[in-house]
Write an enzyme that holds these catalytic residues in place. Structure first.
Site, short mmCIF file in Angstrom:
data_model
loop_
_atom_site.label_atom_id
_atom_site.label_comp_id
_atom_site.label_asym_id
_atom_site.label_seq_id
_atom_site.Cartn_x
_atom_site.Cartn_y
_atom_site.Cartn_z
N GLY A 11 38.22 48.44 12.64
CA GLY A 11 37.75 47.21 12.50
C GLY A 11 38.49 46.40 11.43
N GLY A 12 37.90 45.11 10.96
CA GLY A 12 38.82 44.42 10.27
C GLY A 12 39.02 45.04 9.02
N MET A 13 38.19 45.79 8.32
CA MET A 13 38.37 46.40 7.15
C MET A 13 39.10 47.74 7.10
SD MET A 13 37.27 44.67 4.59
CE MET A 13 36.51 42.97 4.47
N ASP B 109 24.65 39.97 6.35
CA ASP B 109 25.50 39.91 7.26
C ASP B 109 24.89 40.92 8.63
OD1 ASP B 109 27.87 39.20 8.81
OD2 ASP B 109 28.86 41.18 8.14
N VAL C 62 37.88 54.31 10.89
CA VAL C 62 36.84 55.07 10.58
C VAL C 62 37.38 56.55 11.36
CG1 VAL C 62 34.23 55.79 10.71
CG2 VAL C 62 35.17 53.23 10.05
#
Length: 350
Positions: A46-48, A160, A51
């Site tokens: 993902g953007g962060m 969020d 995983v």
């Protein structure tokens, strides 16, 4: 024989990925992270960050490990976000809230370890299956509500809430994740005034306008997700994030009954109330939603009935206003002149 040049350590991975995260080399199975974790497989990106399923050799169990992108981890504000995620996770202890274990570091790379869920996030399920069966919708939605209620009881707003932040196991156990954008009601100064945080498709109207978010903002996001599970599509879309955000302020979502006739009446009304533009008209607490789910009915409060009447059309309002103005004018004229002919009421014939 083709060989793939893979990094042998997190330090080497960081050096390769610093230029472009999109082209980073995947961590190979068996790679060691620190002295404790061993990579099993990639679960997602993902953007962060990425995983992974890893083996915790100290506790002899599999956990999820989220590597934080190096350029993000170097940002003080972002790192604080992840620290808050851990702190808030420890405050909100509930079976429907994903447990985060720790914030670690190896070779200068920071990572989170958390409970491993064998399943998919709700976004992947919706993309794969579209409209969900009503019994499954109710099962998933109730657990989201219960996890969110536990957070609200601790003074924590998610801010969020979206399908990507809802993990669903193989047996439909639900876990809320990523409280990184959450804000404790007991704290202040964690976000800049007027800053827009959240995801456009699920943001509440007050967040779109840069206003303060509260529990009713999470309830709006709940309504969007419930609509999506029932209808197989979002209530508001657009070509740009701005169009998406503007749509919820200017338009009314297409009735979910037109997209799925199997949705019971009480559930349609729950969606409508969650999606009210005015937060005063929405459910004020998660308990109110759960009460309607338990009773399988929709019981509007007096406040909702007074503020949210949908049967009052603009033409009726205009007619009533015309009558009021006519009578008021006649009374004013009479008080000044002593007597006057009866006022003419629009639409009335002698």
């Amino acid at each position: 024989m083709l060989t793939i040049d893979r990094p042998s350590s997190l330090k080497e991975w960081a050096e390769r990925s610093s230029a472009s995260f999109a082209s980073f080399q995947l961590l190979p199975p068996g790679m060691q992270i620190g002295q404790r974790y061993e990579v099993v497989e990639l679960l997602g990106r993902g953007g962060m960050g990425a995983v992974y399923r890893v083996r915790d050799r100290h506790l002899d169990r599999d956990v999820a490990l989220k590597l934080i992108r190096p350029e993000i981890a170097d940002d003080t504000a972002t790192l604080e976000r992840f620290k808050r995620e851990i702190q808030l996770s420890s405050v909100v202890t509930h079976k429907n809230v994903l447990r985060i274990y720790d914030l670690g570091e190896s070779d200068g790379i920071k990572f989170l370890t958390m409970h491993l869920v064998a399943g998919d996030d709700l976004a992947a399920i919706a993309k794969r299956e579209g409209k969900l069966p009503i019994p499954r919708i109710l099962r998933i939605f109730r657990q989201i509500c219960e996890g969110l209620r536990a957070a609200h009881e601790q003074g924590v707003i998610h801010r969020d809430l979206k399908p990507e932040n809802v993990m669903v196991s193989a047996n439909d156990a639900v876990y809320l994740t990523d409280f990184g954008l959450a804000k404790s009601l007991e704290q202040s100064g964690m976000t800049q005034t007027g800053a827009i945080l959240g995801t456009p498709y699920y943001m509440s109207p007050e967040q779109v306008k840069g206003g303060e978010a509260d529990v009713r903002s999470d309830i709006y996001a709940l309504g969007v997700m419930l609509y999506e599970m029932c209808a197989g599509q979002l209530p508001f879309t657009g070509r740009t994030p701005y169009e998406v955000m503007a749509a919820r302020l200017q338009k009314t979502a297409r009735p979910v009954s037109e997209l799925n006739a199997e949705v019971p009446s009480y559930l349609r009304k729950i969606i409508d109330r969650c999606l009210a533009v005015d937060p005063k008209i929405r459910y004020q607490t998660i308990d109110e939603i759960l009460a309607d789910l338990d009773a399988e009915t929709f019981r509007p409060t007096l406040r909702y009935a007074a503020l949210g009447r949908r049967w009052v059309r603009p033409t009726v309002i205009a007619a009533v206003a015309a009558v009021v103005l006519a009578v008021a004018g006649w009374l004013l004229y009479r008080s000044g002149r002593g007597s006057a002919p009866a006022p003419h009421v629009p639409g009335k014939t002698e």
